[in-house]
Design an enzyme around this catalytic site. Sequence first.
Site, mmCIF file in Angstrom:
data_model
loop_
_atom_site.group_PDB
_atom_site.id
_atom_site.type_symbol
_atom_site.label_atom_id
_atom_site.label_comp_id
_atom_site.label_asym_id
_atom_site.label_seq_id
_atom_site.Cartn_x
_atom_site.Cartn_y
_atom_site.Cartn_z
ATOM 1 N N GLU A 139 0.819 -1.208 0.000
ATOM 2 C CA GLU A 139 0.000 0.000 0.000
ATOM 3 C C GLU A 139 0.856 1.262 0.000
ATOM 4 O O GLU A 139 0.520 2.250 -0.655
ATOM 5 C CB GLU A 139 -0.957 0.001 1.193
ATOM 6 C CG GLU A 139 -2.085 -1.005 1.086
ATOM 7 C CD GLU A 139 -2.995 -0.750 -0.112
ATOM 8 O OE1 GLU A 139 -3.097 0.426 -0.551
ATOM 9 O OE2 GLU A 139 -3.593 -1.707 -0.619
ATOM 10 N N GLN B 158 0.701 6.912 -5.285
ATOM 11 C CA GLN B 158 1.165 7.743 -6.398
ATOM 12 C C GLN B 158 2.114 7.001 -7.342
ATOM 13 O O GLN B 158 2.924 7.623 -8.029
ATOM 14 C CB GLN B 158 1.830 9.019 -5.867
ATOM 15 C CG GLN B 158 0.882 9.888 -5.050
ATOM 16 C CD GLN B 158 1.548 11.120 -4.498
ATOM 17 O OE1 GLN B 158 2.399 11.042 -3.613
ATOM 18 N NE2 GLN B 158 1.170 12.272 -5.002
ATOM 19 N N TYR C 138 -6.472 6.995 3.738
ATOM 20 C CA TYR C 138 -6.689 5.937 2.748
ATOM 21 C C TYR C 138 -5.884 4.684 3.102
ATOM 22 O O TYR C 138 -6.412 3.563 3.094
ATOM 23 C CB TYR C 138 -6.305 6.398 1.336
ATOM 24 C CG TYR C 138 -6.092 5.201 0.437
ATOM 25 C CD1 TYR C 138 -7.176 4.479 -0.053
ATOM 26 C CD2 TYR C 138 -4.804 4.739 0.159
ATOM 27 C CE1 TYR C 138 -6.988 3.347 -0.823
ATOM 28 C CE2 TYR C 138 -4.614 3.605 -0.608
ATOM 29 C CZ TYR C 138 -5.708 2.912 -1.098
ATOM 30 O OH TYR C 138 -5.523 1.777 -1.840
ATOM 31 N N ASP D 212 -9.682 6.341 -2.688
ATOM 32 C CA ASP D 212 -8.532 6.832 -3.428
ATOM 33 C C ASP D 212 -9.021 7.397 -4.759
ATOM 34 O O ASP D 212 -10.226 7.548 -4.985
ATOM 35 C CB ASP D 212 -7.492 5.727 -3.629
ATOM 36 C CG ASP D 212 -7.955 4.657 -4.616
ATOM 37 O OD1 ASP D 212 -9.149 4.629 -4.981
ATOM 38 O OD2 ASP D 212 -7.098 3.849 -5.041
ATOM 39 N N CYS E 19 -13.266 1.653 -15.438
ATOM 40 C CA CYS E 19 -13.728 3.029 -15.231
ATOM 41 C C CYS E 19 -12.524 3.964 -15.162
ATOM 42 O O CYS E 19 -12.276 4.640 -14.168
ATOM 43 C CB CYS E 19 -14.564 3.113 -13.948
ATOM 44 S SG CYS E 19 -15.552 4.617 -13.805
ATOM 45 N N CYS F 164 -18.466 -2.771 -18.376
ATOM 46 C CA CYS F 164 -18.605 -2.493 -16.945
ATOM 47 C C CYS F 164 -19.796 -3.248 -16.351
ATOM 48 O O CYS F 164 -20.903 -3.202 -16.899
ATOM 49 C CB CYS F 164 -18.793 -0.988 -16.722
ATOM 50 S SG CYS F 164 -18.949 -0.540 -14.979
#
Length: 375
Positions: free
Chosen positions: A50, A55, A133, A151, A205, A215
């Site tokens: 994580e 980023q 998060y 996120d 998405c 989807c």
Amino acid sequence: MSKTDADRRLAPPPRRLKAVARRLLAWYAQHARDLPWRRMRDPYAIWISEIMLQQTQVDTVRPYYLRWLSAFPTVETLATAPQDEVLRLWEGLGYYSRARNLQRAARQVLERFDGRLPSSVEDLLSLPGIGAYTAAAIASIAFDRDVAVLDGNVKRVLARLFLYEGDVKSPNGMRQLQALADRLLPSDRASEHNQAVMDLGATICTPRRPACDRCPLQTLCEARATGRQDVLPIAQRRAKTPERRADIGVILWNERVLLEKRNERLLGGLWAFPALDSTSLEETVSEVDLRQKLKALLGRVPGEPTLLLSEIKHTYTHFRLVARAWLYTPQEPVQTAGFGVMTDAMAWVRLCDLAGYPMGRVDRRIASALLSEST
């Protein structure tokens, strides 16, 4: 959109929420990405993944994650490792405060939690480098706690699914989307559900050209129904990235090169060639100014530069750097304070040993240019 419509979309009926959650879980059961950190339930390994994924794209993280766990398989091995080794294994991932905070947090886990990563969001938030998060992700994925993550992928899915037209990066937008995520979360399925939403955002998405025809939520998505899937989510535009200049000194003497250990927040703990930085493009720095800094380090001016070794442009999170690296090859000097001196903050490093010193991207590119020039 009227206030009544907005309120309705922020408070969808339970029946719709259950339908969304049910379809997500069914889709995830068939289409979950095969990721190395999903093959185990070790909280430490999930924590590392994580932090690395903050980023940073999944494909970039994979090899770093496997090398990291090979070198530091437990909290204790990370806590007791030399910082240079920690940063060397992190080199190339960027955002080096993540690596420093990982080691700080590992030491606190040993001291405060008997070497076991805590399972509650509150305790996780008390550790360096863990925000809202990340705490929610670890608590839900590693410990099955009923907490919803939020996120970039999740915000995008929710904004499109419920036609949220506010600024998703604003404090109000974050609060409203977190409330939606909390309501959508099915009890006792947080681990799968959170990963399902993130996978949907990462693979279907997507920010541009979402694959709505594939989807599982297409018939429940208000953005698709209104043709706004390419417009949402809405986020305030970022300001233009400022630029800075730097002149960097590469001093090659006695088959060794001078490095300094950085102590600032951005690249703290990494080794670097001595540099003179500006704070903006308007502020000028020059090679002549750089030589004065080198004189302070060495006790004498290293002479004129032999050549302009490299010109580099690199973008950090908050600014863009325009750097010039100058090569100096002083003649055998009279022994003075700076030549040959090794300290915790300064080292004369053999060219063949440069790979063992952790560096940021700019300095590593300069090191590569130096090695090419020297062969």
